[in-house]
Design a protein around this motif. Structure first.
Motif, PDB file in Angstrom:
ATOM      1  N   ASP A 117     155.040 -19.142  67.457  1.00  0.00           N
ATOM      2  CA  ASP A 117     154.412 -17.931  67.665  1.00  0.00           C
ATOM      3  C   ASP A 117     155.544 -16.933  68.051  1.00  0.00           C
ATOM      4  O   ASP A 117     156.775 -17.434  68.201  1.00  0.00           O
ATOM      5  N   GLY A 118     155.205 -15.792  68.098  1.00  0.00           N
ATOM      6  CA  GLY A 118     156.134 -14.698  68.623  1.00  0.00           C
ATOM      7  C   GLY A 118     157.169 -14.359  67.652  1.00  0.00           C
ATOM      8  O   GLY A 118     157.153 -14.522  66.481  1.00  0.00           O
ATOM      9  N   VAL A 119     158.245 -13.906  68.131  1.00  0.00           N
ATOM     10  CA  VAL A 119     159.665 -13.631  67.308  1.00  0.00           C
ATOM     11  C   VAL A 119     160.187 -14.659  66.251  1.00  0.00           C
ATOM     12  O   VAL A 119     160.554 -14.334  65.294  1.00  0.00           O
ATOM     13  N   ALA A 120     160.078 -15.927  66.874  1.00  0.00           N
ATOM     14  CA  ALA A 120     160.646 -16.990  66.121  1.00  0.00           C
ATOM     15  C   ALA A 120     159.729 -17.037  64.687  1.00  0.00           C
ATOM     16  O   ALA A 120     160.306 -17.670  63.982  1.00  0.00           O
ATOM     17  N   ALA A 121     158.528 -16.425  64.544  1.00  0.00           N
ATOM     18  CA  ALA A 121     157.892 -16.583  63.362  1.00  0.00           C
ATOM     19  C   ALA A 121     158.391 -15.843  62.163  1.00  0.00           C
ATOM     20  O   ALA A 121     158.161 -16.208  60.974  1.00  0.00           O
ATOM     21  N   GLY A 188     145.346   2.731  72.461  1.00  0.00           N
ATOM     22  CA  GLY A 188     146.538   2.641  71.735  1.00  0.00           C
ATOM     23  C   GLY A 188     147.667   2.632  72.480  1.00  0.00           C
ATOM     24  O   GLY A 188     148.497   1.814  71.984  1.00  0.00           O
ATOM     25  N   ARG A 189     147.675   3.624  73.030  1.00  0.00           N
ATOM     26  CA  ARG A 189     149.043   3.762  74.165  1.00  0.00           C
ATOM     27  C   ARG A 189     149.367   2.780  74.746  1.00  0.00           C
ATOM     28  O   ARG A 189     150.615   2.065  74.986  1.00  0.00           O
ATOM     29  N   LEU A 190     148.261   1.893  75.631  1.00  0.00           N
ATOM     30  CA  LEU A 190     148.666   0.910  76.577  1.00  0.00           C
ATOM     31  C   LEU A 190     148.798  -0.135  75.632  1.00  0.00           C
ATOM     32  O   LEU A 190     149.814  -1.119  75.874  1.00  0.00           O
ATOM     33  N   ALA A 191     148.340  -0.332  74.514  1.00  0.00           N
ATOM     34  CA  ALA A 191     148.521  -1.522  73.382  1.00  0.00           C
ATOM     35  C   ALA A 191     150.012  -1.535  73.060  1.00  0.00           C
ATOM     36  O   ALA A 191     150.635  -2.662  72.770  1.00  0.00           O
ATOM     37  N   MET A 192     150.585  -0.271  72.822  1.00  0.00           N
ATOM     38  CA  MET A 192     151.887  -0.102  72.388  1.00  0.00           C
ATOM     39  C   MET A 192     152.875  -0.511  73.698  1.00  0.00           C
ATOM     40  O   MET A 192     154.085  -1.433  73.112  1.00  0.00           O
ATOM     41  N   LEU A 193     152.602  -0.346  74.514  1.00  0.00           N
ATOM     42  CA  LEU A 193     153.421  -0.841  75.490  1.00  0.00           C
ATOM     43  C   LEU A 193     153.282  -2.093  75.891  1.00  0.00           C
ATOM     44  O   LEU A 193     154.228  -3.035  76.247  1.00  0.00           O
ATOM     45  N   ALA A 194     152.096  -2.723  75.509  1.00  0.00           N
ATOM     46  CA  ALA A 194     151.822  -4.320  75.883  1.00  0.00           C
ATOM     47  C   ALA A 194     152.579  -5.011  74.834  1.00  0.00           C
ATOM     48  O   ALA A 194     153.318  -6.082  75.063  1.00  0.00           O
ATOM     49  N   VAL A 195     152.716  -4.499  73.609  1.00  0.00           N
ATOM     50  CA  VAL A 195     153.210  -5.295  72.496  1.00  0.00           C
ATOM     51  C   VAL A 195     154.769  -5.068  72.812  1.00  0.00           C
ATOM     52  O   VAL A 195     155.365  -6.292  72.423  1.00  0.00           O
ATOM     53  N   GLY A 197     156.274  -4.934  75.491  1.00  0.00           N
ATOM     54  CA  GLY A 197     156.614  -5.912  76.775  1.00  0.00           C
ATOM     55  C   GLY A 197     156.550  -7.333  76.326  1.00  0.00           C
ATOM     56  O   GLY A 197     157.371  -8.147  76.702  1.00  0.00           O
ATOM     57  N   ILE A 198     155.535  -7.715  75.671  1.00  0.00           N
ATOM     58  CA  ILE A 198     155.540  -9.116  75.144  1.00  0.00           C
ATOM     59  C   ILE A 198     156.677  -9.648  74.157  1.00  0.00           C
ATOM     60  O   ILE A 198     157.103 -10.698  74.237  1.00  0.00           O
ATOM     61  N   LEU A 199     157.095  -8.691  73.288  1.00  0.00           N
ATOM     62  CA  LEU A 199     158.275  -8.997  72.456  1.00  0.00           C
ATOM     63  C   LEU A 199     159.426  -9.094  73.195  1.00  0.00           C
ATOM     64  O   LEU A 199     160.194  -9.860  72.964  1.00  0.00           O
ATOM     65  N   GLY A 201     159.670 -10.014  76.336  1.00  0.00           N
ATOM     66  CA  GLY A 201     159.592 -11.260  77.064  1.00  0.00           C
ATOM     67  C   GLY A 201     159.799 -12.334  76.405  1.00  0.00           C
ATOM     68  O   GLY A 201     160.285 -13.472  76.555  1.00  0.00           O
ATOM     69  N   ASP A 202     159.161 -12.399  74.987  1.00  0.00           N
ATOM     70  CA  ASP A 202     159.445 -13.393  73.994  1.00  0.00           C
ATOM     71  C   ASP A 202     160.938 -13.504  73.667  1.00  0.00           C
ATOM     72  O   ASP A 202     161.242 -14.795  73.475  1.00  0.00           O
ATOM     73  N   VAL A 203     161.530 -12.721  73.710  1.00  0.00           N
ATOM     74  CA  VAL A 203     163.311 -12.803  73.131  1.00  0.00           C
ATOM     75  C   VAL A 203     163.797 -13.261  74.532  1.00  0.00           C
ATOM     76  O   VAL A 203     164.859 -13.845  74.392  1.00  0.00           O
ATOM     77  N   VAL A 204     163.462 -12.694  75.750  1.00  0.00           N
ATOM     78  CA  VAL A 204     164.224 -12.997  77.012  1.00  0.00           C
ATOM     79  C   VAL A 204     163.981 -14.496  77.330  1.00  0.00           C
ATOM     80  O   VAL A 204     164.771 -15.241  77.527  1.00  0.00           O
ATOM     81  N   THR A 205     162.733 -14.837  77.502  1.00  0.00           N
ATOM     82  CA  THR A 205     162.193 -16.186  77.726  1.00  0.00           C
ATOM     83  C   THR A 205     161.109 -16.627  76.675  1.00  0.00           C
ATOM     84  O   THR A 205     160.108 -16.538  76.823  1.00  0.00           O
ATOM     85  N   PRO A 206     161.770 -17.234  75.586  1.00  0.00           N
ATOM     86  CA  PRO A 206     160.977 -17.608  74.325  1.00  0.00           C
ATOM     87  C   PRO A 206     160.190 -18.839  74.916  1.00  0.00           C
ATOM     88  O   PRO A 206     158.903 -19.153  74.238  1.00  0.00           O
ATOM     89  N   ASP A 207     160.531 -19.642  75.974  1.00  0.00           N
ATOM     90  CA  ASP A 207     159.591 -20.854  76.286  1.00  0.00           C
ATOM     91  C   ASP A 207     158.450 -20.369  77.134  1.00  0.00           C
ATOM     92  O   ASP A 207     157.432 -21.139  77.227  1.00  0.00           O
ATOM     93  N   GLN A 208     158.198 -18.862  77.403  1.00  0.00           N
ATOM     94  CA  GLN A 208     157.107 -18.463  78.163  1.00  0.00           C
ATOM     95  C   GLN A 208     156.105 -17.803  77.064  1.00  0.00           C
ATOM     96  O   GLN A 208     155.255 -17.294  77.419  1.00  0.00           O
ATOM     97  N   ALA A 209     156.447 -17.886  75.780  1.00  0.00           N
ATOM     98  CA  ALA A 209     155.711 -17.369  74.692  1.00  0.00           C
ATOM     99  C   ALA A 209     155.593 -15.571  75.118  1.00  0.00           C
ATOM    100  O   ALA A 209     154.509 -15.118  74.767  1.00  0.00           O
TER     101      ALA A 209
END
Length: 222
Positions: A117-121, A188-195, A197-199, A201-209
């Motif tokens: 999942d995430g950036v590792a894909a 759409g604006r909220l989704a852009m911020l959410a994505v 944030g997820i990306l 977070g996935d780079v900084v803490t990959p074990d937390q997905a």
């Protein structure tokens, strides 16, 4: 029980993207000009300007902008917002429900479930797979989702379930048009911020997905 919990979470996530503002009325736009001058376009009267922030442009990028350029920017904003809304739900789905069955590639034998999942894909998907994805996106950009086929920012001619008089948006009437289109912008604006944030977070803490929500093992969303 698990699938029911996932469906409930998806419903909750979707409702969080819905703004609860009432009908949005456009502010009066000053387009008058003295004799011999061309009237200027004022983006402060367009959709997406909401209380209490109002018109938000701290860098002054829209100063002196014309309507054609504004429509181009609005089209890009709507498109990015729609893609990010799908990306956000897709990330939640693969975390809670899983991946597609079968193989993503038979050379080598690589299943969808083998893709992390995430950036590792990014590095796990074969190059030919990425080529197919980019090719398909290119067809959409040059075909049905081309800017040359839209009547207004985000409104494409190929999709008119409500008929030409409703602009192609189901459930949209003249009375609620501004409210519905503003809701889409806000989602759409909220989704852009959410994505983003997820990306991050996935780079900084990959074990937390990408979403710190630890359970007994302290890893992942579910």
């Amino acid at each position: 029980m698990f699938k029911a919990a996932v469906i409930a979470l998806l419903a909750t996530s979707a409702s969080a993207f819905v703004t609860k503002t009432g009908p949005v009325a456009r502010a009066p736009v000053a387009r008058t000009a003295s004799k011999g001058e061309v009237s200027m376009f004022d983006p402060r009267g367009e959709l997406g300007v909401l209380r209490p922030v109002g018109f938000f442009d701290p860098l002054g990028l829209s100063k002196g902008i014309d309507e054609e350029k504004f429509n181009r920017w609005r089209t890009v904003e709507i498109k990015h917002g729609r893609v990010c809304m799908m990306a956000f739900l897709g990330f939640i789905w693969q975390q809670g429900v899983g991946h597609f069955p079968g193989y993503i590639s038979h050379s080598p034998d690589l299943k969808f479930s083998d893709i992390p999942d995430g950036v590792a894909a990014i590095g796990a998907v074969p190059g030919v797979g990425w080529a197919q994805i980019l090719w398909f996106c290119g067809l959409l950009e040059l075909g049905m989702f081309s800017v040359k086929t839209q009547r207004a920012p985000g409104a494409f001619n190929f999709y008119r379930p409500g008929g030409p008089e409703l602009g192609g948006y189901p459930g949209v009437t003249d009375e609620n048009r501004a409210q519905k289109l503003t809701i889409e912008l806000q989602n759409g604006r909220l989704a852009m911020l959410a994505v983003i944030g997820i990306l991050m977070g996935d780079v900084v803490t990959p074990d937390q997905a990408g979403i710190p929500f630890p359970l007994e093992d302290g890893i992942g969303l579910f």
